[in-house]
Design a protein around this motif. Structure first.
Motif, PDB file in Angstrom:
ATOM      1  N   GLY A  16       0.548  -1.226  -0.341  1.00 45.26           N
ATOM      2  CA  GLY A  16      -0.281   0.031   0.176  1.00 45.26           C
ATOM      3  C   GLY A  16       1.485   1.427   0.260  1.00 45.26           C
ATOM      4  N   VAL A  17       0.709   2.558   1.214  1.00 42.66           N
ATOM      5  CA  VAL A  17       1.418   3.419   0.702  1.00 42.66           C
ATOM      6  C   VAL A  17       3.013   3.208   1.314  1.00 42.66           C
ATOM      7  CG1 VAL A  17      -0.161   5.073   2.000  1.00 42.66           C
ATOM      8  CG2 VAL A  17       1.479   3.172   3.678  1.00 42.66           C
ATOM      9  N   TYR A  18       3.365   1.708   1.563  1.00 44.79           N
ATOM     10  CA  TYR A  18       4.866   1.564   0.963  1.00 44.79           C
ATOM     11  C   TYR A  18       4.634   1.752   0.291  1.00 44.79           C
ATOM     12  CZ  TYR A  18       5.093   1.689   6.280  1.00 44.79           C
ATOM     13  OH  TYR A  18       5.379   1.377   8.091  1.00 44.79           O
ATOM     14  N   GLY A  19       4.835   1.155  -0.650  1.00 48.58           N
ATOM     15  CA  GLY A  19       5.179   1.331  -2.085  1.00 48.58           C
ATOM     16  C   GLY A  19       6.037  -0.239  -2.743  1.00 48.58           C
ATOM     17  N   PHE A  20       5.776  -1.288  -2.463  1.00 49.45           N
ATOM     18  CA  PHE A  20       6.142  -2.523  -2.475  1.00 49.45           C
ATOM     19  C   PHE A  20       5.844  -3.079  -4.022  1.00 49.45           C
ATOM     20  CE2 PHE A  20       8.834  -5.936  -2.545  1.00 49.45           C
ATOM     21  CZ  PHE A  20      10.079  -5.690  -1.622  1.00 49.45           C
ATOM     22  N   PRO A  21       6.179  -3.206  -5.196  1.00 45.63           N
ATOM     23  CA  PRO A  21       5.776  -3.315  -6.302  1.00 45.63           C
ATOM     24  C   PRO A  21       4.986  -4.611  -5.959  1.00 45.63           C
ATOM     25  CG  PRO A  21       7.547  -2.906  -6.653  1.00 45.63           C
ATOM     26  CD  PRO A  21       7.920  -3.314  -5.139  1.00 45.63           C
ATOM     27  N   PRO A  22       3.442  -4.894  -6.653  1.00 43.78           N
ATOM     28  CA  PRO A  22       2.540  -6.030  -5.184  1.00 43.78           C
ATOM     29  C   PRO A  22       2.910  -7.557  -6.085  1.00 43.78           C
ATOM     30  CG  PRO A  22       1.276  -4.119  -6.241  1.00 43.78           C
ATOM     31  CD  PRO A  22       2.596  -3.474  -6.718  1.00 43.78           C
ATOM     32  N   ASP A  23       3.551  -7.724  -7.025  1.00 40.13           N
ATOM     33  CA  ASP A  23       3.349  -9.055  -8.325  1.00 40.13           C
ATOM     34  C   ASP A  23       5.063  -9.100  -7.608  1.00 40.13           C
ATOM     35  OD1 ASP A  23       5.118  -6.773  -9.600  1.00 40.13           O
ATOM     36  OD2 ASP A  23       5.081  -7.870 -11.128  1.00 40.13           O
ATOM     37  N   ARG A  24       5.891  -8.463  -7.153  1.00 39.88           N
ATOM     38  CA  ARG A  24       7.242  -9.195  -6.611  1.00 39.88           C
ATOM     39  C   ARG A  24       6.815  -9.752  -5.014  1.00 39.88           C
ATOM     40  NH1 ARG A  24      12.472  -5.698  -7.554  1.00 39.88           N
ATOM     41  NH2 ARG A  24      13.880  -6.479  -5.465  1.00 39.88           N
ATOM     42  N   ALA A  25       6.406  -8.111  -4.536  1.00 35.90           N
ATOM     43  CA  ALA A  25       5.701  -8.577  -2.892  1.00 35.90           C
ATOM     44  C   ALA A  25       5.159 -10.116  -2.791  1.00 35.90           C
ATOM     45  CB  ALA A  25       5.205  -7.144  -2.475  1.00 35.90           C
ATOM     46  N   TYR A  62      -7.564  -7.061  -0.902  1.00 36.00           N
ATOM     47  CA  TYR A  62      -8.935  -6.026  -1.150  1.00 36.00           C
ATOM     48  C   TYR A  62      -9.402  -5.672  -2.068  1.00 36.00           C
ATOM     49  CZ  TYR A  62      -5.446  -3.042  -2.910  1.00 36.00           C
ATOM     50  OH  TYR A  62      -4.581  -2.189  -3.710  1.00 36.00           O
ATOM     51  N   ASP A  63      -9.048  -6.659  -3.560  1.00 38.70           N
ATOM     52  CA  ASP A  63      -9.755  -6.589  -4.392  1.00 38.70           C
ATOM     53  C   ASP A  63      -9.370  -7.195  -6.140  1.00 38.70           C
ATOM     54  OD1 ASP A  63      -7.408  -4.751  -5.819  1.00 38.70           O
ATOM     55  OD2 ASP A  63      -7.649  -3.215  -5.773  1.00 38.70           O
ATOM     56  N   ASP A  64      -9.817  -7.524  -6.686  1.00 39.64           N
ATOM     57  CA  ASP A  64      -9.798  -7.933  -8.169  1.00 39.64           C
ATOM     58  C   ASP A  64      -8.393  -8.557  -8.113  1.00 39.64           C
ATOM     59  OD1 ASP A  64     -12.468  -8.823  -7.493  1.00 39.64           O
ATOM     60  OD2 ASP A  64     -13.512  -7.111  -9.148  1.00 39.64           O
ATOM     61  N   LYS A  65      -7.874  -7.116  -8.726  1.00 34.79           N
ATOM     62  CA  LYS A  65      -6.724  -6.565  -9.350  1.00 34.79           C
ATOM     63  C   LYS A  65      -5.660  -7.462  -7.867  1.00 34.79           C
ATOM     64  CE  LYS A  65      -3.477  -3.373 -10.922  1.00 34.79           C
ATOM     65  NZ  LYS A  65      -2.396  -2.243 -10.515  1.00 34.79           N
ATOM     66  N   ALA A  66      -5.858  -7.215  -6.882  1.00 33.36           N
ATOM     67  CA  ALA A  66      -4.769  -7.825  -5.653  1.00 33.36           C
ATOM     68  C   ALA A  66      -5.474  -9.099  -5.465  1.00 33.36           C
ATOM     69  CB  ALA A  66      -5.236  -7.367  -3.996  1.00 33.36           C
ATOM     70  N   ALA A  67      -6.023  -9.916  -6.188  1.00 36.07           N
ATOM     71  CA  ALA A  67      -6.693 -11.181  -5.882  1.00 36.07           C
ATOM     72  C   ALA A  67      -5.966 -11.949  -7.229  1.00 36.07           C
ATOM     73  CB  ALA A  67      -7.963 -11.728  -5.863  1.00 36.07           C
ATOM     74  N   ALA A  68      -6.195 -11.722  -8.427  1.00 33.95           N
ATOM     75  CA  ALA A  68      -4.823 -11.834 -10.097  1.00 33.95           C
ATOM     76  C   ALA A  68      -3.761 -12.385  -9.324  1.00 33.95           C
ATOM     77  CB  ALA A  68      -5.492 -11.014 -10.563  1.00 33.95           C
ATOM     78  N   ILE A  69      -2.602 -11.355  -8.636  1.00 31.24           N
ATOM     79  CA  ILE A  69      -2.084 -10.724  -8.676  1.00 31.24           C
ATOM     80  C   ILE A  69      -1.678 -11.957  -7.597  1.00 31.24           C
ATOM     81  CG2 ILE A  69       0.481  -9.603  -7.436  1.00 31.24           C
ATOM     82  CD1 ILE A  69      -1.349  -7.132  -8.756  1.00 31.24           C
ATOM     83  N   ALA A  73      -2.966 -14.674  -6.663  1.00 37.03           N
ATOM     84  CA  ALA A  73      -3.377 -16.245  -7.793  1.00 37.03           C
ATOM     85  C   ALA A  73      -2.450 -16.577  -8.547  1.00 37.03           C
ATOM     86  CB  ALA A  73      -4.602 -16.255  -8.330  1.00 37.03           C
ATOM     87  N   ASP A  74      -1.725 -15.459  -8.842  1.00 33.14           N
ATOM     88  CA  ASP A  74      -0.776 -16.007 -10.188  1.00 33.14           C
ATOM     89  C   ASP A  74       0.627 -16.285  -8.960  1.00 33.14           C
ATOM     90  OD1 ASP A  74      -2.300 -14.732 -11.962  1.00 33.14           O
ATOM     91  OD2 ASP A  74      -1.409 -13.370 -12.709  1.00 33.14           O
ATOM     92  N   ALA A  75       1.281 -15.819  -8.115  1.00 37.41           N
ATOM     93  CA  ALA A  75       2.225 -16.039  -7.480  1.00 37.41           C
ATOM     94  C   ALA A  75       2.201 -17.621  -6.976  1.00 37.41           C
ATOM     95  CB  ALA A  75       2.727 -14.821  -6.312  1.00 37.41           C
ATOM     96  N   LEU A  76       1.145 -17.974  -7.126  1.00 41.13           N
ATOM     97  CA  LEU A  76       0.937 -19.685  -6.081  1.00 41.13           C
ATOM     98  C   LEU A  76       1.496 -20.561  -7.275  1.00 41.13           C
ATOM     99  CD1 LEU A  76      -3.191 -18.904  -4.669  1.00 41.13           C
ATOM    100  CD2 LEU A  76      -0.718 -19.116  -3.980  1.00 41.13           C
ATOM    101  N   PRO A  77       1.896 -21.295  -6.832  1.00 41.18           N
ATOM    102  CA  PRO A  77       2.480 -22.243  -7.573  1.00 41.18           C
ATOM    103  C   PRO A  77       1.513 -23.334  -8.261  1.00 41.18           C
ATOM    104  CG  PRO A  77       2.823 -23.019  -4.943  1.00 41.18           C
ATOM    105  CD  PRO A  77       2.491 -21.780  -5.469  1.00 41.18           C
TER     106      PRO A  77
END
Length: 161
Positions: free
Chosen positions: A117-126, A148-155, A157-161
């Motif tokens: 969030g406000v700490y700015g870490f790239p969501p896909d990398r995190a 918290y939203d569809d975009k975050a859920a997709a990111i 889910a994509d990181a799961l093995p």
């Protein structure tokens, strides 16, 4: 087991929810503020007694007015471009949260996307760091990654093995 769930982390009935806190542990914006508001004034009082938490570490409190029995507060790194040990500090925040859960006999834990969030870490990398760290250090726990939203859920889910 690691799963992705979309919704409000403060509504989950798990052994512990993780708070993406700041070093003071006294509340703030985003998920930190939401957890403090939902947990009530007892959480703030308990956090004041703890006296803070350095980046990458974790502290545990009661859940107070939350459905979760405990809150594990961890401080993720502020993104500074990737050359300030941010990846290692984020992995440490997840690892220390998992260890604290284990040390207290907990079996289920829910994480927000720490530092994105406000700490700015790239969501896909995190998300990749979160999933890798949980897979390596939390295989005996039931882990929910909360979006918290569809975009975050997709990111996530994509990181799961």
């Amino acid at each position: 087991m690691i799963r992705v769930w979309q919704g409000d982390i403060t509504t989950l009935k798990v052994d512990a929810i993780v708070n993406a806190a700041n070093e003071t542990l006294l509340g703030g914006g985003g998920v930190d503020g939401a957890i403090h508001r939902a947990a009530g004034p007892g959480l703030l009082a308990e956090c004041r007694r703890i006296g803070g938490c350095p980046t990458g570490e974790a502290r545990i409190t009661g859940g107070h007015d939350l459905p979760a029995r405990h809150v594990i507060h961890t401080v993720g790194p502020v993104w500074r471009g990737g050359d300030a040990d941010e990846d290692a500090l984020l992995a440490s925040a997840y690892r220390n949260s998992l260890q604290l859960a284990r040390d207290h006999g907990l079996t289920s834990i829910a994480f927000p996307a720490i530092s994105t969030g406000v700490y700015g870490f790239p969501p896909d990398r995190a998300a990749r760091i979160a999933v890798t760290t949980i897979a390596e250090h939390g295989d005996d726990l039931d882990v929910t990654l909360v979006a918290y939203d569809d975009k975050a859920a997709a990111i996530l889910a994509d990181a799961l093995p």
